[in-house]
Write an enzyme that holds these catalytic residues in place. Structure first.
Site, PDB file in Angstrom:
ATOM      1  N   CYS A 230       0.841  -1.205   0.000  1.00 44.78           N
ATOM      2  CA  CYS A 230       0.000   0.000   0.000  1.00 44.78           C
ATOM      3  C   CYS A 230       0.875   1.254   0.000  1.00 44.78           C
ATOM      4  O   CYS A 230       1.583   1.482  -0.964  1.00 44.78           O
ATOM      5  CB  CYS A 230      -0.999  -0.054   1.160  1.00 44.78           C
ATOM      6  SG  CYS A 230      -2.341   1.140   0.959  1.00 44.78           S
TER       7      CYS A 230
ATOM      8  N   HIS B 146      -3.807  -4.968  -0.189  1.00 46.17           N
ATOM      9  CA  HIS B 146      -3.382  -5.493   1.118  1.00 46.17           C
ATOM     10  C   HIS B 146      -3.368  -7.015   1.108  1.00 46.17           C
ATOM     11  O   HIS B 146      -4.405  -7.634   1.376  1.00 46.17           O
ATOM     12  CB  HIS B 146      -4.328  -4.980   2.206  1.00 46.17           C
ATOM     13  CG  HIS B 146      -4.144  -3.526   2.493  1.00 46.17           C
ATOM     14  ND1 HIS B 146      -3.159  -3.057   3.333  1.00 46.17           N
ATOM     15  CD2 HIS B 146      -4.770  -2.431   2.015  1.00 46.17           C
ATOM     16  CE1 HIS B 146      -3.200  -1.743   3.380  1.00 46.17           C
ATOM     17  NE2 HIS B 146      -4.172  -1.331   2.579  1.00 46.17           N
TER      18      HIS B 146
ATOM     19  N   GLU C 161      -2.314  -8.907   3.309  1.00 49.09           N
ATOM     20  CA  GLU C 161      -2.633  -9.381   4.668  1.00 49.09           C
ATOM     21  C   GLU C 161      -4.134  -9.393   4.935  1.00 49.09           C
ATOM     22  O   GLU C 161      -4.585  -9.888   5.964  1.00 49.09           O
ATOM     23  CB  GLU C 161      -1.888  -8.536   5.715  1.00 49.09           C
ATOM     24  CG  GLU C 161      -2.430  -7.144   5.989  1.00 49.09           C
ATOM     25  CD  GLU C 161      -2.050  -6.092   4.947  1.00 49.09           C
ATOM     26  OE1 GLU C 161      -1.511  -6.455   3.885  1.00 49.09           O
ATOM     27  OE2 GLU C 161      -2.329  -4.894   5.195  1.00 49.09           O
TER      28      GLU C 161
END
Lengths: 268, 205
Positions: B85, B187, B189
């Site tokens: 990001c 993202h 994650e």
């Protein structure tokens, strides 16, 4: 193209997973950790955790009966974020910026506010200014009062006298990033979404609207995706009683060519 | 997973550091969250998670992260580096969020706001990433959905550095790569299996 989302909503009351009917009767479904495991499966696009506890009595686990000791909502959220690699929205009992900060630091990506937003609308702007609009979801509960839709706060107990469309416009203007729209009347009734109100709210705001309340079968998701501009369809009870439920819902929508993420494309 | 990888997650104070570390833990990858020079030296792979504005991120990166040690690891020792990001955006030479700010300049380009196409900004949600075969980061998959939250995009000067693209009103670079330096706008994650796949492939670089 950006995908429309399917979101399981997990209701927690005093640290236990519950099923709700019209915000007034609750069926205890037990240990939230098992539910987390079930709903954290790959097909969900996002998870919403709502704490609907009305007192502070979290520690009611019957260890003598072999129940895992129940924990506080925040402990549950911290545990969830360790095993859940998708966006998590957390709501319920949020009253201050510090409540928001705490939930985000535990691993929540967004927070959902309701009563505090109505009682102090400037709070929406303060929260959006500090944490970014993208993480401020305003939850709007409403019910039919003598044929007119009214926004309800305090867990559906207090009638604000305001129409959900008017309130939706206001929360958008104040910086909300998303609206979680929930029909109290349809909660737990399995009768399908209130398409008319959902469509009206979607047509009044530019921010994403998440529809909730009334889903009893996968066709109800389709109806909202087809007839309204909702960005996401959410449900609680319908996902709780079968294993792999989110996967089957997603597969159904994907095969019917709705613009949703494929349920399980990647094998690791 | 790559049993020999040792990841160092650089922490300038970004909110998603914990989620990235949780994912590495879940993947059973040896890792530390640290800005110490010894951790950076000891690591085989470096990860820079980011959220927030470009300028503020760069200020904190300069204050908290020993950049000479990171640059030695990346440019001299050729350790694979992943920016996430805003951690991707700072790889550019400059960014224009809240004024013009200088970036790390490891991948030529600038960071600008998404153009207004009548869609909500920031873009928040799952969107498709199409990769070129050169990327190798998504294995056999040419297109995969990832989770995005952003208002700004990386405008690469050399299109050869763009190895993944996504469309949101306009088509923008969602994965950039120059040699051992990789940046992703989304993202991983928060992208479930797709994120795990990407991270696992990065750790094999």
């Amino acid at each position: 193209m950006k995908k429309r989302r399917v979101i399981p909503v997990v209701l927690l009351k005093n640290g236990s997973l519950v099923q709700s009917v019209q915000f007034s009767s609750y069926l205890n479904l037990g240990n939230p950790v098992w539910a987390v495991k079930r709903l954290s499966e790959w097909a969900s696009d996002e998870l919403i955790y709502l704490d609907i506890t009305t007192d502070n009595d979290y520690d009611t686990g019957r260890e003598d009966l072999g129940h895992v000791k129940r924990r506080t909502f925040l402990e549950i959220i911290a545990d969830v974020s360790k095993v859940t690699f998708m966006p998590i929205t957390v709501g319920g009992r949020i009253r201050s910026l510090d409540d928001i900060r705490q939930r985000l630091s535990l691993g929540a990506d967004k927070i959902s506010i309701n009563t505090v937003a109505f009682d102090d609308p400037a709070f929406i702007a303060r929260a959006a200014g500090r944490f970014g609009s993208q993480c401020i979801v305003v939850s709007i509960d409403y019910k039919d009062v003598n044929g007119v839709k009214r926004v309800m706060v305090e867990g559906g107990r207090r009638d604000t006298g305001m129409h959900p469309v008017d309130w939706a416009r206001q929360v958008e203007a104040r910086g909300a990033g998303e609206i979680l729209l929930n029909s109290v009347d349809r909660d737990g009734m399995k009768c399908g979404y209130d398409i008319e109100t959902i469509a009206a709210v979607c047509a009044s705001v530019k921010i994403p609207v998440i529809a909730q309340g009334g889903v009893g079968c996968w066709e109800h998701f389709e109806e909202a995706l087809r007839s309204t501009a909702v960005d996401a369809v959410a449900a609680a009870n319908v996902f709780q009683h079968t294993d792999q439920s989110v996967y089957y819902a997603k597969q159904h929508l994907y095969e019917a060519q709705h613009n949703v993420r494929a349920p399980s494309l990647i094998s690791l | 997973m790559n049993a020999t990888a040792r990841a160092c997650v650089l922490d300038y104070g970004s909110g998603n550091v914990r989620s990235v570390a949780n994912l590495l833990e879940y993947l059973r990858v040896e890792h530390v969250v640290s800005n110490s020079e010894s951790s950076i030296e000891h690591a085989t792979h470096l990860v820079l998670p980011g959220v927030g504005a470009f300028g503020a991120a760069m200020d904190m990166i300069r204050t908290r992260i020993p950049l000479p040690a990171v640059e030695a690891a990346v440019h001299e020792n050729r350790k694979p580096f992943l920016g996430i990001c805003v951690g991707m955006q700072v790889l550019a030479e400059s960014g224009e969020e809240f004024g013009s700010h200088q970036g790390l300049g490891w991948i030529p380009g600038t960071v600008r706001r998404l153009h207004d196409h009548g869609l909500p900004i920031p873009q928040v949600g799952w969107n498709e990433v199409r990769t070129t075969s050169a990327a190798g980061l998504l294995g056999e998959y040419q297109t995969t959905d990832f989770y995005f939250v952003h208002s700004f995009v990386f405008e690469a000067a050399d299109k050869a550095n763009v190895v993944g693209t996504t469309t949101y009103g306009e088509t923008f670079a969602s994965i950039v790569r120059r040699d051992n330096v990789v940046g992703v706008q989304f993202h991983p994650e928060k992208s479930q299996k797709a994120g795990m796949l990407l991270l696992a492939n990065f750790l094999r670089l």
